[in-house]
Design an enzyme around this catalytic site. Sequence first.
Site, PDB file in Angstrom:
ATOM      1  N   ARG A 100       0.853  -1.200   0.000  1.00 34.53           N
ATOM      2  CA  ARG A 100       0.000   0.000   0.000  1.00 34.53           C
ATOM      3  C   ARG A 100       0.883   1.243   0.000  1.00 34.53           C
ATOM      4  O   ARG A 100       1.938   1.250   0.628  1.00 34.53           O
ATOM      5  CB  ARG A 100      -0.874   0.040   1.256  1.00 34.53           C
ATOM      6  CG  ARG A 100      -1.784  -1.143   1.409  1.00 34.53           C
ATOM      7  CD  ARG A 100      -3.065  -0.932   0.651  1.00 34.53           C
ATOM      8  NE  ARG A 100      -3.961  -2.065   0.805  1.00 34.53           N
ATOM      9  CZ  ARG A 100      -4.982  -2.306   0.006  1.00 34.53           C
ATOM     10  NH1 ARG A 100      -5.238  -1.508  -1.015  1.00 34.53           N
ATOM     11  NH2 ARG A 100      -5.763  -3.346   0.205  1.00 34.53           N
ATOM     12  N   LEU A 102       1.856   4.995   1.143  1.00 33.56           N
ATOM     13  CA  LEU A 102       1.734   5.771   2.376  1.00 33.56           C
ATOM     14  C   LEU A 102       1.933   7.247   2.039  1.00 33.56           C
ATOM     15  O   LEU A 102       2.848   7.598   1.283  1.00 33.56           O
ATOM     16  CB  LEU A 102       2.772   5.297   3.399  1.00 33.56           C
ATOM     17  CG  LEU A 102       2.563   3.846   3.871  1.00 33.56           C
ATOM     18  CD1 LEU A 102       3.778   3.335   4.623  1.00 33.56           C
ATOM     19  CD2 LEU A 102       1.304   3.739   4.741  1.00 33.56           C
ATOM     20  N   HIS A 118      12.461  -3.139  -2.750  1.00 32.56           N
ATOM     21  CA  HIS A 118      11.698  -3.253  -3.993  1.00 32.56           C
ATOM     22  C   HIS A 118      12.423  -4.209  -4.945  1.00 32.56           C
ATOM     23  O   HIS A 118      13.646  -4.114  -5.108  1.00 32.56           O
ATOM     24  CB  HIS A 118      11.544  -1.872  -4.632  1.00 32.56           C
ATOM     25  CG  HIS A 118      10.732  -1.911  -5.887  1.00 32.56           C
ATOM     26  ND1 HIS A 118       9.360  -2.056  -5.883  1.00 32.56           N
ATOM     27  CD2 HIS A 118      11.110  -1.863  -7.190  1.00 32.56           C
ATOM     28  CE1 HIS A 118       8.919  -2.087  -7.124  1.00 32.56           C
ATOM     29  NE2 HIS A 118       9.957  -1.967  -7.937  1.00 32.56           N
ATOM     30  N   ASP A 154       8.086   4.144  -5.020  1.00 35.47           N
ATOM     31  CA  ASP A 154       9.386   3.498  -5.282  1.00 35.47           C
ATOM     32  C   ASP A 154      10.394   4.499  -5.837  1.00 35.47           C
ATOM     33  O   ASP A 154      11.015   4.277  -6.889  1.00 35.47           O
ATOM     34  CB  ASP A 154       9.204   2.309  -6.253  1.00 35.47           C
ATOM     35  CG  ASP A 154       8.270   1.254  -5.672  1.00 35.47           C
ATOM     36  OD1 ASP A 154       8.291   1.036  -4.444  1.00 35.47           O
ATOM     37  OD2 ASP A 154       7.499   0.655  -6.442  1.00 35.47           O
TER      38      ASP A 154
END
Length: 210
Positions: A100, A102, A118, A154
């Site tokens: 999710r 943030l 990641h 990311d």
Amino acid sequence: MTSSPPTPPVRLAVLVSGSGTNLQALLDASTADPDFGGEVVVVGSDRPGAGGLDRARAAGIATVVQPLASHPDRPTWEAALRADLTAHRPDVVVLAGFMRLLSGAFLAGWPDRVVNTHPSLLPAFRGAHAVREALAYGVTVTGCTVHLVDEEVDHGPIIAQEAVPVHPHDDEVSLHERIKAVEHRLLPAGVRALCHDELELVGRHVRRRT
Ligand code: GAR
């Protein structure tokens, strides 16, 4: 590494959505290394069935669960998750397969102290399907990235990256397993460095303090 560990250990919150092998790597590293400098004090999830929660319970660590669907909107969900974590007074939040986004309101609680892992060499293949997209693109090398989290997906300053070759007969599962094997080393090393205050942020560059 030579720096002495913090006393008391840095308090870590770990957020998971899935099986939690990266959480397990953190738990194992902190158990195996007396100088790790960090201690997982709470594990949180948006998914009640996340395997990572079972790993936390098996290790005797407090768990909190806040499914998005239990709240009227994302800000309310995020505030509930933040409140649950804050009750355990974490210094650092680690996203270990937390799927999710943030917001800045959440991140403001731990400035430059939220870490993500990641499964790609960022900035390539951001988002939730990094391994699938790397395979579909036909890259011959992908990898993983451990980075500080900012408000973009990311995107934040990179702590560590490592390449993983794509084999001709890889599928999403086989490639992801090999990437995870590297994450299991890179994420604990990055969190350890953060706990030891060995990292310095210069713009979007993470430098090792000398
Ligand atoms: C890891 O590969 C992590 O990088 C990825 O989810 C996996 C979780 O595995 N995260 C993302 O894709 C976030 N964009 P795990 O539950 O076995 O630790």
